[in-house]
Design an enzyme around this catalytic site. Structure first.
Site, short mmCIF file in Angstrom:
data_model
loop_
_atom_site.label_atom_id
_atom_site.label_comp_id
_atom_site.label_asym_id
_atom_site.label_seq_id
_atom_site.Cartn_x
_atom_site.Cartn_y
_atom_site.Cartn_z
N HIS A 339 19.86 39.91 -17.32
CA HIS A 339 18.59 40.44 -17.81
C HIS A 339 18.72 41.03 -19.21
CE1 HIS A 339 19.58 44.75 -17.24
NE2 HIS A 339 20.18 44.39 -16.12
N CYS A 357 25.15 44.22 -13.39
CA CYS A 357 24.40 43.10 -13.97
C CYS A 357 25.08 42.58 -15.23
CB CYS A 357 22.98 43.55 -14.31
SG CYS A 357 21.98 43.94 -12.85
#
Length: 443
Positions: A339, A357
């Site tokens: 992201h 992430c």
């Protein structure tokens, strides 16, 4: 049309069976019958009965093995099994009581003829198999049967993908049953799960549980592949008195370009390739040592242009956070995503600061988001934590041999190997010659 894996998907053609299959008790062959005799030798007369013609032992003939002649209660998922003698090919014609022809197709190994749809319940059918010999002469066998009554206890099956979907080269086919299939019944169920691809590629089913069975090819799908599937379970015995509620199909799944992402913790870079060529290297920040990213191979599960990461329920008010996120691409059920992370740009390419992430700049995250599809592979290397199978779509985190172990039937290659050159062929290829390659599907 080239097709693959556990049998050819029935496509609606009346099939032709080629080759000679040995069998005993074949219809149309009266082996060992003695010739009729005249009255000669019993009274010296020349009169008497006319000699009957002898059956031709070399005549083409077919024997219908399954369903048995005049059988009742036959499964609505029955397949037609027959044997040939002195025949080079055969055609199958199946008609219901109204005279409507049911189309079908042979399994690729020639073991049976599979109707293209579930047969009607409590319905009479007429079956005709016509064998053709090398001399062009034919022998026809006709039989009849009646199917089972409609079952009251049924099992439904649902698919993750819909018709005309588009997906990445790592996309598995995933199906769920409404009731667990007993282990002893899974092989028979799996034999009725058909997948075809153009071009032909090897693949197999893997039972993750009694309620979930997934399919993946041996290697990533080839870019541009067209995939079709038919789970022909309507009327099929699913164990414990339950039967398949109905068939389910997947039509025209299109595999996109081969987009593959490799995130390397050592370099803090993600290398993005498309159809085998590097198209970009992106600086990233992975999970910090206390919350490391998972090393292994997953595929993109879902994509959100905008979403909110909310971890309060999981981590509590002291450690939890609620953050708006752009261009999020889910990798694991545990919450690992690719992201946009504008707050960590200074660390990207240098150090790990995320909660697991793969952080990248807004511009890079948007560029990658617009390139990828659900099912594109993401490989993460060199982190402190190994990916656990089941934490996401981890089909490619298993070796092929490991994946095959989850099948209820042995693997049989659908791809015909390229034959080795004969000794008489020149070792030096002719640069002016053209060449084509074909693959023949098998069960």
């Amino acid at each position: 049309m080239e097709r693959t894996v556990s049998g050819r998907t029935p496509t609606g053609r009346t099939a032709t069976r080629r080759g000679l299959l040995a069998g005993a008790g074949l219809v149309g062959v009266a082996a060992g019958l003695a010739a009729c005799t005249s009255d000669k030798g019993s009274g010296g007369g020349t009169g008497g009965a006319t000699e009957s013609p002898k059956p031709d032992p070399n005549a083409a003939a077919a024997t219908i093995v399954t369903p048995a002649k005049d059988a009742t209660g036959v499964s609505a998922a029955t397949e037609i099994v027959y044997e040939l003698k002195n025949a080079t090919e055969a055609t199958v014609e199946l008609k219901d009581a109204n005279g409507t022809v049911v189309t079908g197709e042979l399994r690729a190994d020639g073991s049976s003829w599979v109707p293209a749809k579930t047969l009607g319940y409590s319905m009479a059918y007429t079956l005709t198999v016509t064998a053709t010999g090398s001399d062009g002469k034919t022998g026809t066998t006709t039989s009849g049967f009646t199917t089972m009554a409609k079952p009251s206890k049924t099992v439904r099956v649902t698919s993750f993908l819909g018709d005309n979907a588009k997906a990445g080269v790592g996309m598995p086919l995933m199906y769920k049953f409404s009731r667990a299939i007993p282990e002893a019944q899974r092989a028979e169920v799996q034999k009725r799960l058909f997948v075809s691809s153009e071009p032909v590629q090897d693949g197999i089913w893997h039972w993750f549980s009694g309620t979930e069975v997934h399919y993946r090819p041996k290697e990533y799908w080839q870019a541009g592949t067209k995939v079709n599937a038919r789970l022909a379970i309507g009327g099929l015995d699913m164990g414990d008195g339950y039967y398949g509620k109905g068939d389910i199909t997947l039509e025209n799944l299109t595999i996109g370009s081969a987009v593959i992402m490799v995130a390397d913790n050592k370099t803090k870079q993600m290398t993005v390739t498309k159809d085998g060529k590097v198209v970009k290297k992106i600086p990233i920040s992975l999970g910090k040592p206390s919350t490391p990213s998972s090393s292994g191979t997953v595929v993109i599960i879902e994509k959100f242009v905008h979403t909110i990461f909310d971890t309060y329920a999981e981590l509590g008010p002291e450690l939890g956070y609620r953050t708006p996120i752009d261009y999020a691409q889910r990798l694991t059920w545990g919450g690992e995503y690719i992201h946009s992370a504008p707050w960590s740009i200074s660390s990207q390419g240098k150090r790990n600061v995320s909660h697991g992430c793969l952080n990248m700049s807004p511009a890079n995250a948007k560029w990658l988001f617009n390139l990828t599809s659900i099912g594109d592979p993401v490989i993460t290397k060199g982190t402190e934590r190994q990916l656990k199978n089941g934490n996401g779509w981890t089909h490619w985190n298993m070796t092929w041999d490991e994946y095959v172990k989850g099948s209820a039937v042995p693997f049989v290659s659908a791809v015909t190997p390229t034959p080795a050159p004969s000794e008489s062929e020149s070792a030096t290829p002719d640069p002016t010659a053209s060449a084509t390659a074909t693959a023949t599907p098998s069960a």
